[in-house]
Design an enzyme around this catalytic site. Structure first.
Site, PDB file in Angstrom:
ATOM      1  N   TYR A 153       1.027  -1.239   0.034  1.00 45.55           N
ATOM      2  CA  TYR A 153      -0.022   0.040  -0.091  1.00 45.55           C
ATOM      3  C   TYR A 153       0.769   1.303   0.020  1.00 45.55           C
ATOM      4  O   TYR A 153       0.896   2.165  -0.981  1.00 45.55           O
ATOM      5  CB  TYR A 153      -1.124  -0.144   1.293  1.00 45.55           C
ATOM      6  CG  TYR A 153      -1.747   1.068   1.487  1.00 45.55           C
ATOM      7  CD1 TYR A 153      -2.411   1.980   0.379  1.00 45.55           C
ATOM      8  CD2 TYR A 153      -1.664   1.763   2.950  1.00 45.55           C
ATOM      9  CE1 TYR A 153      -2.988   3.138   0.831  1.00 45.55           C
ATOM     10  CE2 TYR A 153      -2.487   2.640   3.236  1.00 45.55           C
ATOM     11  CZ  TYR A 153      -3.178   3.545   1.939  1.00 45.55           C
ATOM     12  OH  TYR A 153      -3.687   4.769   2.622  1.00 45.55           O
ATOM     13  N   THR A 205       5.485   2.692  14.114  1.00 42.00           N
ATOM     14  CA  THR A 205       3.860   3.057  14.392  1.00 42.00           C
ATOM     15  C   THR A 205       3.601   3.671  15.510  1.00 42.00           C
ATOM     16  O   THR A 205       4.301   3.534  16.850  1.00 42.00           O
ATOM     17  CB  THR A 205       3.228   1.587  14.440  1.00 42.00           C
ATOM     18  OG1 THR A 205       1.820   1.824  14.691  1.00 42.00           O
ATOM     19  CG2 THR A 205       3.867   0.676  15.359  1.00 42.00           C
ATOM     20  N   TYR A 234       2.141  -6.734  17.905  1.00 45.89           N
ATOM     21  CA  TYR A 234       2.564  -6.048  16.836  1.00 45.89           C
ATOM     22  C   TYR A 234       3.395  -4.768  16.890  1.00 45.89           C
ATOM     23  O   TYR A 234       4.497  -4.476  16.474  1.00 45.89           O
ATOM     24  CB  TYR A 234       1.426  -5.415  15.720  1.00 45.89           C
ATOM     25  CG  TYR A 234       1.382  -4.520  14.827  1.00 45.89           C
ATOM     26  CD1 TYR A 234       2.538  -4.631  13.679  1.00 45.89           C
ATOM     27  CD2 TYR A 234       1.122  -3.064  15.195  1.00 45.89           C
ATOM     28  CE1 TYR A 234       2.632  -3.726  12.826  1.00 45.89           C
ATOM     29  CE2 TYR A 234       1.299  -2.108  14.239  1.00 45.89           C
ATOM     30  CZ  TYR A 234       2.143  -2.267  13.203  1.00 45.89           C
ATOM     31  OH  TYR A 234       2.290  -1.350  12.379  1.00 45.89           O
ATOM     32  N   ALA A 267     -11.182  -5.180  21.655  1.00 42.18           N
ATOM     33  CA  ALA A 267     -10.016  -5.294  22.474  1.00 42.18           C
ATOM     34  C   ALA A 267      -8.800  -4.541  22.018  1.00 42.18           C
ATOM     35  O   ALA A 267      -8.135  -4.537  20.963  1.00 42.18           O
ATOM     36  CB  ALA A 267      -9.708  -6.726  22.739  1.00 42.18           C
TER      37      ALA A 267
HETATM   38  N1  UFG Z   1     -13.030   0.591  14.055  1.00 42.63           N
HETATM   39  C1  UFG Z   1     -14.640   0.320  13.918  1.00 42.63           C
HETATM   40  N2  UFG Z   1     -14.958  -0.582  12.889  1.00 42.63           N
HETATM   41  C2  UFG Z   1     -14.211  -1.270  12.150  1.00 42.63           C
HETATM   42  C3  UFG Z   1     -12.919  -0.945  12.240  1.00 42.63           C
HETATM   43  C4  UFG Z   1     -12.451   0.039  13.209  1.00 42.63           C
HETATM   44  O1  UFG Z   1     -15.219   1.145  14.651  1.00 42.63           O
HETATM   45  O2  UFG Z   1     -14.932  -2.204  11.323  1.00 42.63           O
HETATM   46  C5  UFG Z   1     -12.746   1.758  14.746  1.00 42.63           C
HETATM   47  C6  UFG Z   1     -11.510   1.239  15.463  1.00 42.63           C
HETATM   48  O3  UFG Z   1     -12.077   0.340  16.712  1.00 42.63           O
HETATM   49  C7  UFG Z   1     -10.836   2.314  16.103  1.00 42.63           C
HETATM   50  C8  UFG Z   1     -10.853   3.190  14.749  1.00 42.63           C
HETATM   51  O4  UFG Z   1     -11.779   2.401  13.987  1.00 42.63           O
HETATM   52  O5  UFG Z   1     -11.405   2.966  16.832  1.00 42.63           O
HETATM   53  C9  UFG Z   1      -9.547   2.908  13.765  1.00 42.63           C
HETATM   54  O6  UFG Z   1      -9.365   1.630  13.718  1.00 42.63           O
HETATM   55  P1  UFG Z   1      -8.255   1.007  12.769  1.00 42.63           P
HETATM   56  O7  UFG Z   1      -8.306  -0.375  12.622  1.00 42.63           O
HETATM   57  O8  UFG Z   1      -8.530   1.592  11.395  1.00 42.63           O
HETATM   58  O9  UFG Z   1      -6.796   1.376  13.138  1.00 42.63           O
HETATM   59  P2  UFG Z   1      -6.068   1.424  14.537  1.00 42.63           P
HETATM   60  O10 UFG Z   1      -6.180   2.774  15.008  1.00 42.63           O
HETATM   61  O11 UFG Z   1      -6.870   0.249  15.076  1.00 42.63           O
HETATM   62  O12 UFG Z   1      -4.751   0.941  14.000  1.00 42.63           O
HETATM   63  C10 UFG Z   1      -3.941   1.829  13.426  1.00 42.63           C
HETATM   64  C11 UFG Z   1      -2.971   0.940  12.326  1.00 42.63           C
HETATM   65  C12 UFG Z   1      -2.066  -0.163  13.109  1.00 42.63           C
HETATM   66  C13 UFG Z   1      -1.316   0.782  14.174  1.00 42.63           C
HETATM   67  C14 UFG Z   1      -2.351   1.740  15.283  1.00 42.63           C
HETATM   68  C15 UFG Z   1      -1.411   2.423  16.206  1.00 42.63           C
HETATM   69  O13 UFG Z   1      -3.876   0.121  11.571  1.00 42.63           O
HETATM   70  O14 UFG Z   1      -1.229  -0.464  12.251  1.00 42.63           O
HETATM   71  O15 UFG Z   1      -3.181   2.499  14.411  1.00 42.63           O
HETATM   72  O16 UFG Z   1      -2.434   2.652  17.197  1.00 42.63           O
HETATM   73  F1  UFG Z   1      -0.774  -0.007  14.939  1.00 42.63           F
END
Ligand code: UFG
Length: 311
Positions: free
Chosen positions: A11, A116, A139, A274
């Protein structure tokens, strides 16, 4: 400059390769194609399908091309999966160890590393680079270990580095990359928009935030890659956040998508996922100062670019 790009079919990596080629650099790509897509690799780059855990093959590529600089994007990145299959995520560490060994053996001068936000101890203030580290998933731990290895190789062998800590990367750099196994919120919203999923599940609506949903700092992939290009000969031996300094909640993101595309996104409130910290927003002052860089692409533009990639 002769630049070896790991994860150059992925990506972010594929966009970096395109930019490096545009700027007349010589590019060698290594990618195991686990999530990378070969046709996204610019034709002017040399391509090797290999896994960084295979030291012998990697070493041959280094001996043949003698890269001056490495951009290291390759790595597994799904937080949830890292807690179910940690063995797979240990490859992030093994691959980086092999890469540093090859760099040292072939006198490669610098590594630009994709770390990250997940390395930080979660708290509710704006994150700066000197904040305490305490990953709360495997991770993030693999990324912290790799950061530490890079720091030691720099101290011992003089390899230079720029370590970037990415916040939430979104958007599309014109190559139409579609995540084959989407786990991030914007690609999931797009799958809902494209009728590939019935609805967006909003993970948690009772967080201590302005509307109860998690707040994240969304940065466009074009701005992110721009920082990498600027760091080719700047910001040596620095750790830098790549973020926008402003947060958007999940509900706000959905409503931005609805406004930008003039549609309604079907959604359902669900329990918390989680390991999600309520808020994750970072200062980008250091990047601004050292790289003369500032993010330019609005959330609306990122959303429209992502939507275009899906169509
Ligand atoms: N979310 C939803 N529904 C979904 C997917 C995500 O409500 O179907 C929410 C998550 O709970 C979170 C927000 O959207 O509150 C963002 O979630 P993402 O999965 O898009 O991203 P994250 O913040 O969990 O993770 C990102 C990167 C990781 C990195 C992290 C750092 O994808 O690689 O930020 O905290 F490690």
């Amino acid at each position: 400059m002769k630049c070896l790009v790991t994860g150059g079919a992925g990506y972010i990596g594929s966009i970096a390769v395109k930019e490096l080629i545009t700027k007349k650099h010589e590019v060698i790509v290594v990618d195991n194609l686990s999530k990378g897509i070969k046709k996204l690799v610019n034709k002017k780059a040399k391509f090797y399908k290999l896994d960084l855990t295979n030291y012998k093959s990697l070493s041959k590529v280094f001996q043949k091309h003698k890269p001056e600089i490495v951009m290291h994007f390759a790595g597994y990145k799904a937080v949830e999966e890292s807690m179910q299959n940690p063995e797979k995520y240990s490859d992030n560490v093994i691959g980086t160890a092999n890469l540093l060994k090859c760099m040292n053996e072939n006198k490669t001068k610098k590594i630009i590393y994709s770390s990250t936000a997940a390395v930080y101890k979660p708290h509710n203030k704006t994150v700066t680079e000197t904040d305490e580290l305490e990953p709360n998933n495997y991770y993030g731990e693999t990324k912290r270990i790799c950061e530490q290895m890079i720091l030691w190789f720099s101290k011992i062998y003089g390899i230079k580095y720029t370590i970037f800590r990415y916040f939430n990367v979104i958007g599309d750099g014109g190559l139409n990359y579609i995540d084959p196994e989407a786990t991030n919120v914007l690609p999931i919203i797009m799958e809902v928009v494209m009728n590939k999923r019935p609805e967006l599940q909003i993970f948690g609506t009772n967080y201590p935030t302005r509307d109860g949903t998690c707040i994240r700092d969304y940065i466009d992939v074009i701005d992110l890659v721009d920082a990498h290009i600027k760091s080719l000969n700047k910001a040596n031996n620095e750790i830098i956040n790549l973020a926008t300094n402003s947060g958007t909640s999940v509900k706000e993101l959905v409503s931005e998508v609805e406004k930008a595309l003039n549609i309604t996104v079907p959604k359902k409130n669900k329990g918390r996922r989680a390991g999600d910290p309520p808020t994750l927003v970072a200062s980008n002052k250091k990047a601004q100062k050292l790289l003369k860089w500032t993010p330019k692409i609005s959330l609306k533009k990122s959303i429209l670019a992502t939507y275009k990639a899906y169509n």
